[in-house]
Each structure stands twice: as C-alpha cells, then as structure tokens.
Scaffold this active site. Sequence first.
Site, PDB file in Angstrom:
ATOM      1  N   ASP A  17       0.833  -1.195   0.000  1.00  0.00           N
ATOM      2  CA  ASP A  17       0.000   0.000   0.000  1.00  0.00           C
ATOM      3  C   ASP A  17       0.874   1.255   0.000  1.00  0.00           C
ATOM      4  O   ASP A  17       2.084   1.190  -0.243  1.00  0.00           O
ATOM      5  CB  ASP A  17      -0.949  -0.013   1.198  1.00  0.00           C
ATOM      6  CG  ASP A  17      -0.235   0.173   2.521  1.00  0.00           C
ATOM      7  OD1 ASP A  17       0.970  -0.133   2.601  1.00  0.00           O
ATOM      8  OD2 ASP A  17      -0.882   0.626   3.482  1.00  0.00           O
ATOM      9  N   SER A  63      -7.392  -6.763   7.049  1.00  0.00           N
ATOM     10  CA  SER A  63      -7.260  -5.645   6.117  1.00  0.00           C
ATOM     11  C   SER A  63      -5.879  -5.613   5.485  1.00  0.00           C
ATOM     12  O   SER A  63      -5.271  -4.558   5.326  1.00  0.00           O
ATOM     13  CB  SER A  63      -7.559  -4.323   6.831  1.00  0.00           C
ATOM     14  OG  SER A  63      -6.764  -4.170   7.990  1.00  0.00           O
ATOM     15  N   GLU A 122      -3.965  -8.686  10.441  1.00  0.00           N
ATOM     16  CA  GLU A 122      -5.351  -8.234  10.351  1.00  0.00           C
ATOM     17  C   GLU A 122      -5.923  -8.604   8.994  1.00  0.00           C
ATOM     18  O   GLU A 122      -5.184  -8.741   8.011  1.00  0.00           O
ATOM     19  CB  GLU A 122      -5.431  -6.719  10.541  1.00  0.00           C
ATOM     20  CG  GLU A 122      -4.941  -6.239  11.889  1.00  0.00           C
ATOM     21  CD  GLU A 122      -4.914  -4.718  11.998  1.00  0.00           C
ATOM     22  OE1 GLU A 122      -4.966  -4.223  13.124  1.00  0.00           O
ATOM     23  OE2 GLU A 122      -4.826  -4.045  10.956  1.00  0.00           O
ATOM     24  N   THR A 175      -9.200  -4.523  16.576  1.00  0.00           N
ATOM     25  CA  THR A 175      -8.471  -4.011  15.426  1.00  0.00           C
ATOM     26  C   THR A 175      -7.557  -2.871  15.865  1.00  0.00           C
ATOM     27  O   THR A 175      -7.959  -1.987  16.608  1.00  0.00           O
ATOM     28  CB  THR A 175      -9.449  -3.515  14.354  1.00  0.00           C
ATOM     29  OG1 THR A 175     -10.234  -4.627  13.896  1.00  0.00           O
ATOM     30  CG2 THR A 175      -8.720  -2.898  13.176  1.00  0.00           C
ATOM     31  N   ARG A 228       1.062  -2.758   4.269  1.00  0.00           N
ATOM     32  CA  ARG A 228       0.076  -3.782   3.940  1.00  0.00           C
ATOM     33  C   ARG A 228       0.520  -4.576   2.719  1.00  0.00           C
ATOM     34  O   ARG A 228       1.373  -4.129   1.952  1.00  0.00           O
ATOM     35  CB  ARG A 228      -1.300  -3.146   3.675  1.00  0.00           C
ATOM     36  CG  ARG A 228      -1.868  -2.421   4.889  1.00  0.00           C
ATOM     37  CD  ARG A 228      -3.124  -1.636   4.544  1.00  0.00           C
ATOM     38  NE  ARG A 228      -3.475  -0.731   5.629  1.00  0.00           N
ATOM     39  CZ  ARG A 228      -4.402  -0.975   6.553  1.00  0.00           C
ATOM     40  NH1 ARG A 228      -5.089  -2.091   6.509  1.00  0.00           N
ATOM     41  NH2 ARG A 228      -4.631  -0.109   7.506  1.00  0.00           N
TER      42      ARG A 228
END
Length: 540
Positions: free
Chosen positions: A247, A345, A343, A316, A252
């Site tokens: 990202d 995400s 996570e 989270t 990420r």
Amino acid sequence: MDSSKWVSISFACICIAQLTYSLIYSYISYRIMSTPAVSAVIRRRKADGGGEDGEGIAKGGIVLTASHNPGGPGEDFGIKYNEGLGQPAGEEFTDALYDKTLEISSYKSLNSPDIDLSASIGTQYQLTSTSTVTIIDPFEIYLNTLKSCFDFDQLRKFGAKEGFSMLFDGMHGAGGPFAKRVLIDELGLPESTVMRCNPLSDFGGCHPDPNLTYASELVKKMGLLPDGSADTSLDTSTLPALGAANDGDGDRNLIAGAGFFVTPSDSMALIADNWESIPQFARVGGLNGVARSMPSSAALDVVAEARDIPCFVTPTGWKFFGNLMSSKESFDGKDYGPFLCGEESFGTGSDHVREKDGLWAVLAWMSILSKANEEIGDGEALVGVADIVTKHWAKYGRHYYCRYDYEGVDSDDANKVMDTIRESFVNGDTSSIAVSDSGVKLVNAVEFGYTDPVDGSQTSNQGLILNFELSSGDPARAVFRLSGTGSSGATIRMYLEQFEKDPTKHDKSAPLALMDLAEEALNLVQMEKLTGRDAPTVIT
C-alpha cells in the site's frame, strides 16, 4: 503541494516533538521511508548509524503518511507517532499527549537553514544547541533487518530457478523503492518484476490499498477475476508464480499465485504453519505466539491449536499486537517472541519491527515457495501458491471469508443498524429466530470486548458478532463494525466467515460460497430498510 502546506506540516512535526517532552532530541532526515522501515530505524539505529535490534537510540518517531488512502492536495494526510520500541503509540501515550495540548499557551517557530536531502549520508545540520538534523540511508537499516529474518542467498538462488517469476505492484507508494532494492538489487530478479514502484505524492491518482478492488491491474495480470476467482480462459503456466502488492506506506500486502488469490487471513495461517521455511522462526524452534484481529478469520486459530502456539484475538489496531510483542521488553512479562500477527485488512507482521510489514510478508511467501520446491529439478513444474494453499485447506479445512463495505452511509442510519443488532440480538432473545430456507441458523450474538493479557487494560464495543450454524453443522459468523461516523457519513463493515471441512467443497469463490450467509445476515439486521443500500460499495 504548495509551500504553505509544507510549512504547516513542518510546524506539526516540531509541535508534536515539543509536546512529547523532547523525546526526539535530534531530527533524522530522509527522502522517503516506508512505515516498517521507520520502525526498524527506531529499534536499531545507534549514534554511529549501525546497530542490532533493540540498540536504537531514538525515543520515538513521527510518520507523515496517507497510508492506504488516496493522497495529495485535497485528499488524505495523517500524522502518526511511534514509540521507542518502534510500535504505534498506545492510549496511555496519546492520552498524555492530548492532556499536554490543553496546556499550550504559546508556541515558537524556528527559522532553519535550507536542508539538502541529497547530501551525503551522515551530513548534519545544527538547528539549535540541542536540535540536529542528520541525513541517513533510508535503506541500510531496514535491509539489514530483513536479512536477519530471511536467507537472502537461498532466495536469490530460488529467484533464478527455472519456472519462477514474480510481479510486485508498489502502487506508487513509499514501499516501491524498498521493494526494488530488495527484489532487484539484492535478489537479482529482473526489472520486469516490479510495477508502479516510483513513489508519487498523489499515488498516481490511485487508491493505494492492496486489495482485489484497488490493485485491479495486478489482479488481472495474475489471472484473477475481480472477485478473486481464477480467469479460466488463461493458461496459468504463462502467469507469474507469485504476485504481491504494497500500500501507500508499505505496510500492507496482497499475495496471489498464478490464477489464485490468497486471503490475508489464510496468508497469516499459512505463514504460521510453515514457520520452518522462515529462518527468523526456524533458528529458534518456531513461534512463541500468534495473534489476529477479531474480524480476521479463525484460520490462524486452527493452526495455532494444532501446533500448540499461544493464540490471541485482539481488537483491530496494531497497538494491541505491540503490547504482546513487547510483553517482556516493556512489562517484564512473558516473552512471546518470535511472534506473528495480522489483520484481515491486508496487514501482516512479526516482532522484527513493531508495525505491519508488506515486504516482509512477500519474502515470507517467497521463502515458503523456496522450501516447497527444494526437491523440484529443472524442467519440472514448480509447486505453486495454489498447491500450497489447497493442501493446507485439505489438512485444516477452509475458512471462506470476505468483507462488505457500505461507504458513505448516513451516520444516523448507520447507528440504527448497530443499535438494531445490539437490541434485537446481543441483548435480545435469538432462540425464536427461524432457520433460513438455505439452512443458516442464528445461534447467538455477542459484542466483542478485550482484556489485554499484558497490561490488564480493557477495551469495549469493538464489534457485534452474529454466530451461525450451517446445515452441515459447521460454524459461520457475520461481524459488524462501524467507522468514520462524521459529517461525511459512516462506513459499515460486514465481515463474513464460514468454515468448510469437506475438501470437495473448497473450490468455490468466496462470494459465491458466502451468498446464503450474507443474505441471512443482511435480512436480520435490516440493512436495506435502514440504510437504503441494496448492495455494498466494495467487496474484498
């Protein structure tokens, strides 16, 4: 970005440093760094520039980032603070910081000489008698950190193996230059391995979130349809063996194989189950702890139970993982390292830093593939990502999983949905609710809360969980969480998960497999009636 905005950013950095009791006694300057690289520098950098893990002299660091959101003028911009172990600031710190802001009666500005960010490494600029700017190498310490986790010689050898190719999407974020340095310069992969690895202030106009929706170009090149299923019109032998994306700030990750998407929850479970492939874990005999955020699937839990690894389910937020990773360092508690966490995400990390680390996850997968292909000779078909994952499902069962995002919902309407779940199911009687026509039965509903096993702090109201049972007897659930309840509206997130133990039923696309569960959950919470939305904005 115009100069007035740069001035305001500079003031924000100085102001925050002042409010933290001068914890940062010198400013370390750099061109651009990923978030995990910042964490590594905090943990490792000594006065002379080198240092092993835990020898860092910094008391903290400020990160200016748009993270995985659209960036540039008029778009997202954030200021994060990482504490002395490299971890995101905890509530105790942020609360103390907020209290100090209430005492501000004046502020001072500093007229400093121009700082040449292209100056040689080690160049220093003395701003005041106590404040110094030092130019550092943004790559050296982070690269050494990764080399302490992985066998670069073995990865370089595997990268040259016949039949292996890779495609990495930097999404025009801060992780791009680091990926090029590692994958191209260090591991010797061809330049064609990387795409969009030149950082741009607005991420090239894209949304730098490495998921099926926003990494659509990579997804297509990996032979995948938008829902993550394989494009059967393509020959997988012509596709890259490994696909990945980072990202905007490089923390990420997305992982895919040829015609095969790996969910973040499955990725974490696979890394845990294949710890022998990763030198960071193998050299000390395995993992001493794993953790996932509550909305993430229970795929990790199943592996942890089978392999006798302590497993935690947290709210989270990476700060909760930070406490567990720093249990011994900060609280003189149990040592859970080496530690793996993540996570849903698209965030995965370990205790080599105290942040998510997208490039670390990519090298972990490359290590798993390398180990799986040790006995494969030249000219033979390689063991691929799909082979590894489907074998894992056959052993542990598959956790079908996806997330529905309803963005820009009227805040009042969004709260009505949550109130309905809480009143009708969490605090209501679920025993009289009939089984759906598809055989989905609501068993119970709970509101998730968390007592930190390290410091004893309590966190409540972290999500509403509807637990179901399928006609097969397997468990399923729908988790609802709310974010962004401001003037621009709110986002309702619904996380769907169901377990399937029958290997003959592991080949469906997740949205199709979860269709009945989604329909029943949305009907129960009256999503369309209360919000007017008949479909989510994004499914990932």
